[in-house]
Design an enzyme around this catalytic site. Structure first.
Site, PDB file in Angstrom:
ATOM      1  N   CYS A 195     138.522  11.142  34.643  1.00 38.02           N
ATOM      2  CA  CYS A 195     139.834  10.988  35.277  1.00 38.02           C
ATOM      3  C   CYS A 195     139.791  11.784  36.576  1.00 38.02           C
ATOM      4  O   CYS A 195     139.741  13.008  36.560  1.00 38.02           O
ATOM      5  CB  CYS A 195     140.955  11.511  34.378  1.00 38.02           C
ATOM      6  SG  CYS A 195     142.597  11.359  35.127  1.00 38.02           S
ATOM      7  N   GLU A 255     141.172   4.096  37.833  1.00 37.50           N
ATOM      8  CA  GLU A 255     139.754   4.064  37.515  1.00 37.50           C
ATOM      9  C   GLU A 255     139.137   2.886  38.254  1.00 37.50           C
ATOM     10  O   GLU A 255     139.828   1.900  38.551  1.00 37.50           O
ATOM     11  CB  GLU A 255     139.551   3.943  35.998  1.00 37.50           C
ATOM     12  CG  GLU A 255     138.147   4.262  35.531  1.00 37.50           C
ATOM     13  CD  GLU A 255     137.679   5.641  35.977  1.00 37.50           C
ATOM     14  OE1 GLU A 255     136.954   5.709  36.994  1.00 37.50           O
ATOM     15  OE2 GLU A 255     138.031   6.631  35.318  1.00 37.50           O
TER      16      GLU A 255
END
Length: 233
Positions: A2, A106
């Site tokens: 992340c 992402e």
């Protein structure tokens, strides 16, 4: 992993959602939060028995570090071994926190290109990543630097096509134990570090502009029409 997320919920909603009081600067909407930035984190103060929402820098600096230069490599902590790794084990025992977010980003690799996606839950949000925080004292001037990291785990079925890791997202029922407001054994804490249920997640493509940390505007979180969504909202 992340490495970028959005937190655009207003401060008043964060205070209400997390039953926390604001300490320091009130959080501003962020659509492209990045490592090494100061971002709002929820911590529990055992002396006052209150939750505090305050800005900490993203990229953990262990208390034993000689300097903060390695923080950029500590933006994430793998759930596997987090309780034993020297950089995180003390924080795992005593300094756990919640990192509020509305969605995270992402990148999926397709034919050599990286296609950005936004990922969120189907809750009314904001939600919370499982995090750890640490305080580091600068030996040069005696000033304290407070930092945090986000714990990651293996991806679930909804996100695996994009990346093999995902941040640990804690449901509200686990916030109290994670923050240390109630007793929880190391095993119980470790058991919380699992993928969020795939059936309750949304994934959509977003603009490539999110790739630059210089961009931080509301439309970054909007869905783009080019190409099919992996998991349409």
């Amino acid at each position: 992993m992340c490495g970028r997320f959005a937190l655009h919920s207003p401060a008043s909603l964060l205070v209400d959602r997390f039953a926390a009081t604001v300490h320091g600067d009130a959080p501003e909407p962020r659509y492209n939060a990045a490592p090494m930035q100061n971002l709002p984190v929820v911590r529990f103060n055992p002396d006052t028995r209150e939750r505090r929402l305050s800005p900490l820098r993203w990229g953990l600096v262990p208390v034993w570090s000689k300097d903060p230069s390695g923080a950029a490599k500590m933006i994430n902590a793998r759930a596997e071994g987090v309780a034993e790794r020297p950089a995180f084990r003390s924080a795992f025992k005593k300094r756990r926190c919640l990192v509020p977010f509305d969605a995270y980003y992402e990148w999926r690799k397709v034919d050599g290109a990286k296609i950005p996606h936004a990922i969120a839950t189907d809750s009314n949000g904001p939600d919370a990543f499982a995090g750890l925080w640490e305080g580091w004292k600068d030996p040069a001037n005696g000033e304290w630097l407070h930092t945090f990291t986000i714990i990651t785990t293996e991806a679930n079925d909804a996100t695996r096509a994009i990346h093999d890791r995902m941040p640990v997202i804690l449901p509200p029922a686990r916030w109290s134990a994670w923050l240390g407001e109630e007793e929880a054994s190391p095993g119980e804490l470790q058991a919380m570090l699992v993928p969020y249920p795939s059936a309750h997640m949304r994934v959509w493509r977003v603009s490539k502009d999110v790739g630059s940390v210089k961009n931080d505007r509301p439309d970054l979180i909007d869905a783009v029409d080019s190409g099919p969504a992996i998991n349409p909202a």
